[in-house]
Design a protein around this motif. Structure first.
Motif, PDB file in Angstrom:
ATOM      1  N   ILE A 314       0.648  -0.725  -0.217  1.00 14.81           N
ATOM      2  CA  ILE A 314       0.216   0.096   0.641  1.00 14.81           C
ATOM      3  C   ILE A 314       0.771   0.880  -0.257  1.00 14.81           C
ATOM      4  O   ILE A 314       0.389   2.335  -1.410  1.00 14.81           O
ATOM      5  CB  ILE A 314      -1.058   0.280   1.484  1.00 14.81           C
ATOM      6  CG1 ILE A 314      -1.939  -0.755   0.735  1.00 14.81           C
ATOM      7  CG2 ILE A 314      -1.884   1.567   1.047  1.00 14.81           C
ATOM      8  CD1 ILE A 314      -2.820  -1.062   2.488  1.00 14.81           C
ATOM      9  N   PHE A 318       1.151   4.030  -2.438  1.00 13.06           N
ATOM     10  CA  PHE A 318       0.413   5.552  -3.086  1.00 13.06           C
ATOM     11  C   PHE A 318       1.731   6.439  -3.329  1.00 13.06           C
ATOM     12  O   PHE A 318       1.665   7.705  -3.484  1.00 13.06           O
ATOM     13  CB  PHE A 318       0.494   5.391  -0.833  1.00 13.06           C
ATOM     14  CG  PHE A 318      -1.219   5.024  -0.321  1.00 13.06           C
ATOM     15  CD1 PHE A 318      -1.562   4.987  -1.407  1.00 13.06           C
ATOM     16  CD2 PHE A 318      -0.840   5.395   0.548  1.00 13.06           C
ATOM     17  CE1 PHE A 318      -3.271   4.720  -1.248  1.00 13.06           C
ATOM     18  CE2 PHE A 318      -3.033   5.145   1.115  1.00 13.06           C
ATOM     19  CZ  PHE A 318      -3.563   4.850   0.199  1.00 13.06           C
ATOM     20  N   PRO A 323      -4.585   4.999  -5.868  1.00 16.59           N
ATOM     21  CA  PRO A 323      -5.022   5.138  -4.614  1.00 16.59           C
ATOM     22  C   PRO A 323      -5.074   3.635  -4.305  1.00 16.59           C
ATOM     23  O   PRO A 323      -4.626   2.696  -5.032  1.00 16.59           O
ATOM     24  CB  PRO A 323      -6.346   5.633  -5.286  1.00 16.59           C
ATOM     25  CG  PRO A 323      -6.662   5.849  -6.374  1.00 16.59           C
ATOM     26  CD  PRO A 323      -4.855   5.661  -7.329  1.00 16.59           C
ATOM     27  N   ALA A 324      -5.968   2.926  -3.190  1.00 20.40           N
ATOM     28  CA  ALA A 324      -5.703   1.591  -2.509  1.00 20.40           C
ATOM     29  C   ALA A 324      -7.489   1.240  -2.297  1.00 20.40           C
ATOM     30  O   ALA A 324      -7.706   2.334  -1.912  1.00 20.40           O
ATOM     31  CB  ALA A 324      -4.523   1.897  -2.122  1.00 20.40           C
ATOM     32  N   SER A 326      -8.528  -1.592  -0.036  1.00 22.02           N
ATOM     33  CA  SER A 326      -8.445  -2.368   1.434  1.00 22.02           C
ATOM     34  C   SER A 326      -9.268  -2.761   2.140  1.00 22.02           C
ATOM     35  O   SER A 326     -10.522  -1.765   2.242  1.00 22.02           O
ATOM     36  CB  SER A 326      -6.778  -1.738   1.853  1.00 22.02           C
ATOM     37  OG  SER A 326      -5.954  -3.014   2.363  1.00 22.02           O
ATOM     38  N   VAL A 336      -5.176   3.869   5.009  1.00 19.12           N
ATOM     39  CA  VAL A 336      -5.453   4.737   4.419  1.00 19.12           C
ATOM     40  C   VAL A 336      -7.490   5.198   4.637  1.00 19.12           C
ATOM     41  O   VAL A 336      -7.531   4.730   5.472  1.00 19.12           O
ATOM     42  CB  VAL A 336      -6.182   2.889   2.767  1.00 19.12           C
ATOM     43  CG1 VAL A 336      -6.584   3.201   2.114  1.00 19.12           C
ATOM     44  CG2 VAL A 336      -4.559   2.384   3.365  1.00 19.12           C
ATOM     45  N   ASP A 337      -8.160   5.669   4.137  1.00 23.05           N
ATOM     46  CA  ASP A 337      -8.897   6.552   4.509  1.00 23.05           C
ATOM     47  C   ASP A 337      -9.908   6.443   3.212  1.00 23.05           C
ATOM     48  O   ASP A 337      -9.124   6.151   2.009  1.00 23.05           O
ATOM     49  CB  ASP A 337      -9.440   7.194   5.458  1.00 23.05           C
ATOM     50  CG  ASP A 337      -8.182   7.989   5.255  1.00 23.05           C
ATOM     51  OD1 ASP A 337      -8.515   8.744   4.108  1.00 23.05           O
ATOM     52  OD2 ASP A 337      -8.383   9.454   5.954  1.00 23.05           O
ATOM     53  N   CYS A 340      -7.725   8.795   0.044  1.00 23.03           N
ATOM     54  CA  CYS A 340      -6.661   8.210  -1.055  1.00 23.03           C
ATOM     55  C   CYS A 340      -7.731   6.809  -1.030  1.00 23.03           C
ATOM     56  O   CYS A 340      -6.465   6.164  -2.147  1.00 23.03           O
ATOM     57  CB  CYS A 340      -5.638   8.353   0.407  1.00 23.03           C
ATOM     58  SG  CYS A 340      -5.485   7.279   1.715  1.00 23.03           S
ATOM     59  N   GLY A 341      -8.053   6.506  -0.896  1.00 17.22           N
ATOM     60  CA  GLY A 341      -8.990   4.919  -1.190  1.00 17.22           C
ATOM     61  C   GLY A 341     -10.707   4.392  -1.490  1.00 17.22           C
ATOM     62  O   GLY A 341     -10.856   5.540  -0.771  1.00 17.22           O
ATOM     63  N   MET A 343     -11.816   2.362   1.475  1.00 18.59           N
ATOM     64  CA  MET A 343     -12.340   1.030   2.687  1.00 18.59           C
ATOM     65  C   MET A 343     -13.102  -0.144   2.232  1.00 18.59           C
ATOM     66  O   MET A 343     -14.709   0.550   2.635  1.00 18.59           O
ATOM     67  CB  MET A 343     -12.090   1.697   4.283  1.00 18.59           C
ATOM     68  CG  MET A 343     -10.538   2.355   4.041  1.00 18.59           C
ATOM     69  SD  MET A 343      -9.211   1.231   4.299  1.00 18.59           S
ATOM     70  CE  MET A 343      -9.283   0.437   6.018  1.00 18.59           C
ATOM     71  N   GLY A 374      -2.064  10.013  -0.497  1.00 17.06           N
ATOM     72  CA  GLY A 374      -1.868   9.132  -0.527  1.00 17.06           C
ATOM     73  C   GLY A 374       0.161   9.181  -0.270  1.00 17.06           C
ATOM     74  O   GLY A 374       0.728   8.785   0.798  1.00 17.06           O
TER      75      GLY A 374
END
Length: 400
Positions: A314, A318, A323-324, A326, A336-337, A340-341, A343, A374
């Motif tokens: 991750i 970033f 973005p991710a 997860s 992560v929130d 930037c991605g 959840m 990120g």
């Protein structure tokens, strides 16, 4: 100062973060001797890992006669230290309730580590993971060897605290590094709040110079990318199931899986069952440079694991400005929130699919802004140079 790093297997294809940490410490002018119990049995695809293997001293593999010889010599020259180690060994074995032969191996390895560390002029041993490596470091210290610390990652380390003697390992360590606030709390629950002061946060990290922000466009060809060992806890089978749902509305969706492991047959079966041969590509293990290229052109990293510590991949995504997606587990929410991605609850195929659809329907400018956020978080919290200096400061503090 010369310090020793102790690992169970080193290098391993999924342990790049340890190599980065060692190199960053060496960049600070500190000599690091690499010790491992045994080499990884798989093929090392990255040239840097192959170079590390040549620099590592293996305590167990191919050394049974030497282990027995070291133990006999230690009994003859250091009976008091052997007695202290035997008392600690008995507690470790009693707490585990099983594994007599492995515990005998830990004692023999500890003797060889103590003698090798003396020969190498080691002032401190740092182990990664609180499992057998921390046990060997503890026994080596009881023999009269260097004091030790260890980095706890989780999640498996925080299961069955009693049989793992985690409280004992924390109590006898000079300090313990936790990779996240979540990990620090788990260590405190296992060992007691009286040890809170020796539980220090030292994040894993990336070399930001190696991961500059990618300029690849967030266009229709940008795939989702997943990197990791193919295993139940990484949940790649569920990603394929999610792709099957997403493909109903976005037939061109692409997923590229980097890694290999036990669940590959299940993943291949899911791809075939849903007719996703044109949507999902299994790449196997790749070297760091290729992983970096794949992540750098991703629409988003997808890593909806069941169990993690705080995945370094991750941080890599970033750093590259991607973005991710997860899971809301362990230390991941610390990084992560939704800025930037995305959840998702662990195990929810529907929520994974919804996050993938959202990423596909988000405009390029917004995706770039999420990636930039990120990147900023990694710069602030996961710069390997800064984290190595933090770890070194702890070592220098406890060694004087």
């Amino acid at each position: 100062m010369r310090i020793g790093y102790l690992m169970n297997m080193y290098p391993v294809i999924s342990g790049t973060f340890i190599r980065r940490e060692i190199h960053a410490i060496e960049a600070e002018g500190v000599a690091v001797m690499r010790y491992a119990l045994r080499p990884w049995e798989g093929a090392l695809v990255d040239p840097a890992d192959r170079a590390e293997q040549e620099r590592t001293f293996y305590l167990l593999s191919g050394r049974v006669p030497a282990l027995l010889g070291d133990f006999a010599a230690e009994c003859a020259t250091n009976p008091a230290g052997v007695w202290r180690a035997l008392k600690g060994w008995a507690r470790l074995w009693r707490n585990a309730g099983r594994g007599f032969v492995p515990h005998v191996a830990y004692l023999l390895e500890a003797v060889s580590l103590k003698r090798r560390a003396a020969r190498d002029g080691i002032a401190h041993i740092h182990a990664h993971f609180s499992t057998n490596t921390a046990a060997v470091a503890l026994l080596s210290h009881r023999l009269g060897g260097p004091g030790y610390s260890f980095t706890a990652h989780g999640p498996d380390e925080f299961v069955d605290w009693g049989p793992a003697s985690l409280a004992m390992k924390v109590a006898e360590a000079r300090f313990v590094a936790a990779i996240s606030d979540f990990a620090r709390v788990q260590l405190a629950l296992a060992a007691g709040m009286e040890h809170w002061g020796k539980l220090r946060i030292v994040h894993c990290g990336v070399n930001l110079d190696d991961y500059p922000p990618s300029d690849a466009p967030f266009d229709e060809s940008a795939p989702f990318v997943c990197v990791g060992r193919l295993c139940p806890q990484k949940a790649q089978v569920l990603i394929v199931e999610a792709v099957a749902q997403v493909a109903q509305t976005h037939p061109g969706v692409q997923l590229r899986l980097i890694g290999d492991g036990d669940t590959r047959p299940e993943i291949e079966a899911a791809i075939t069952r849903h007719g996703l041969e044109r949507n999902v590509t299994l790449l196997g293990w790749r070297d760091n440079a290729e992983v970096r290229r794949e992540l750098g052109r991703a629409r988003a990293l997808v890593l909806p694991s069941f169990a993690e510590g705080l995945p370094v991949v991750i941080m890599e995504a970033f750093a590259l400005g991607r973005p991710a997606i997860s899971s809301f587990i362990a230390g991941i929410p610390e990084l992560v929130d939704d800025s930037c991605g995305w959840m998702v609850p662990a195990g929810s195929v529907e929520r994974i699919a919804a996050a993938m659809r959202a990423a596909l329907e988000t405009d390029a400018g917004t995706l770039a802004a999420m990636g930039a956020e990120g990147r900023a978080r990694v710069e602030a919290r996961h710069d390997i140079g800064q984290e190595a200096r933090t770890l070194l400061a702890q070592i220098r503090e406890v060694t004087g």
